[in-house]
Design a protein around this motif. Sequence first.
Motif, mmCIF file in Angstrom:
data_model
loop_
_atom_site.group_PDB
_atom_site.id
_atom_site.type_symbol
_atom_site.label_atom_id
_atom_site.label_comp_id
_atom_site.label_asym_id
_atom_site.label_seq_id
_atom_site.Cartn_x
_atom_site.Cartn_y
_atom_site.Cartn_z
ATOM 1 N N UNK A 1 -4.152 36.906 -28.733
ATOM 2 C CA UNK A 1 -2.670 37.110 -28.881
ATOM 3 C C UNK A 1 -1.873 35.882 -28.136
ATOM 4 N N UNK A 2 -0.710 35.379 -28.748
ATOM 5 C CA UNK A 2 -0.216 34.309 -28.224
ATOM 6 C C UNK A 2 1.279 34.630 -27.808
ATOM 7 N N UNK A 3 1.532 35.758 -28.085
ATOM 8 C CA UNK A 3 2.945 36.187 -27.560
ATOM 9 C C UNK A 3 3.273 35.621 -26.079
ATOM 10 N N UNK A 4 4.449 35.664 -25.802
ATOM 11 C CA UNK A 4 4.864 35.002 -24.697
ATOM 12 C C UNK A 4 5.939 35.694 -23.742
ATOM 13 N N UNK A 5 6.106 35.389 -22.769
ATOM 14 C CA UNK A 5 7.646 36.046 -22.093
ATOM 15 C C UNK A 5 8.601 34.994 -22.698
ATOM 16 N N UNK A 6 9.168 35.856 -23.644
ATOM 17 C CA UNK A 6 9.839 34.920 -24.490
ATOM 18 C C UNK A 6 11.165 34.210 -24.024
ATOM 19 N N UNK A 7 11.996 34.858 -23.059
ATOM 20 C CA UNK A 7 13.328 34.475 -22.442
ATOM 21 C C UNK A 7 12.810 33.130 -21.262
ATOM 22 N N UNK A 8 11.680 33.302 -20.753
ATOM 23 C CA UNK A 8 11.452 32.350 -19.690
ATOM 24 C C UNK A 8 10.817 31.156 -20.533
ATOM 25 N N UNK A 9 10.171 31.568 -21.710
ATOM 26 C CA UNK A 9 9.514 30.316 -22.461
ATOM 27 C C UNK A 9 10.418 29.488 -23.114
ATOM 28 N N UNK A 10 11.825 30.172 -23.445
ATOM 29 C CA UNK A 10 12.750 29.172 -24.356
ATOM 30 C C UNK A 10 13.502 28.679 -23.008
ATOM 31 N N UNK A 11 13.735 29.110 -21.965
ATOM 32 C CA UNK A 11 14.414 28.396 -20.853
ATOM 33 C C UNK A 11 13.690 27.199 -20.708
ATOM 34 N N UNK A 12 12.190 27.560 -20.405
ATOM 35 C CA UNK A 12 11.386 26.003 -19.910
ATOM 36 C C UNK A 12 11.418 24.971 -21.193
ATOM 37 N N UNK A 13 11.281 25.674 -22.494
ATOM 38 C CA UNK A 13 11.480 24.553 -23.614
ATOM 39 C C UNK A 13 12.513 23.746 -23.358
ATOM 40 N N UNK A 14 13.608 24.409 -23.370
ATOM 41 C CA UNK A 14 14.974 23.795 -23.302
ATOM 42 C C UNK A 14 15.123 22.636 -22.260
ATOM 43 N N UNK A 15 14.551 23.153 -21.163
ATOM 44 C CA UNK A 15 14.541 22.203 -19.846
ATOM 45 C C UNK A 15 13.667 21.107 -20.099
#
Length: 150
Positions: free
Chosen positions: A40-54
């Motif tokens: 499974x490659x699901x992720x903590x999505x809110x934290x992951x998107x924040x990290x991606x943006x930064x």
Amino acid sequence: MISLRFSVRPGQGGPSGFDLGDMEVSGDLDRVGSRGRTPDQGMMIYLSVSLLLDTLRLFLEGSQGVFSYTGADTSFSIRVRRLKKDGLSVSVNKESVAKVSQVELRNAALAAAEEFLVKVMSLPETDVARIDYLGALERFRPLGGSSAHP
């Protein structure tokens, strides 16, 4: 052409900054997502998107040749390489997805983050993941030219 999509997995109870979710990156060459993979490659999505943006913002503002990103609590990864002539090569989990301009990539990331904002706003106001997301989006927006605010 490139597009990104972020989603929250259903059935996790009330909204939480630690909810699992998925990312999908689509381009002219392929479409690759975290959903349905083994392991499974699901992720903590809110934290992951924040990290991606930064981290993507720092790459787009800088001159590094390669950007490597892995989501929070997952092996799902995105790699962007500056091409010698012009543009960027984007791969996800080592699969080539697109060759795009820097403007196309930043606009795709911004559009996906703005669309996902509806889910983020369902988190409690004091949730750290919500606060981080809003901050990351606010720092990223000037790159894409958007002046919209939540």
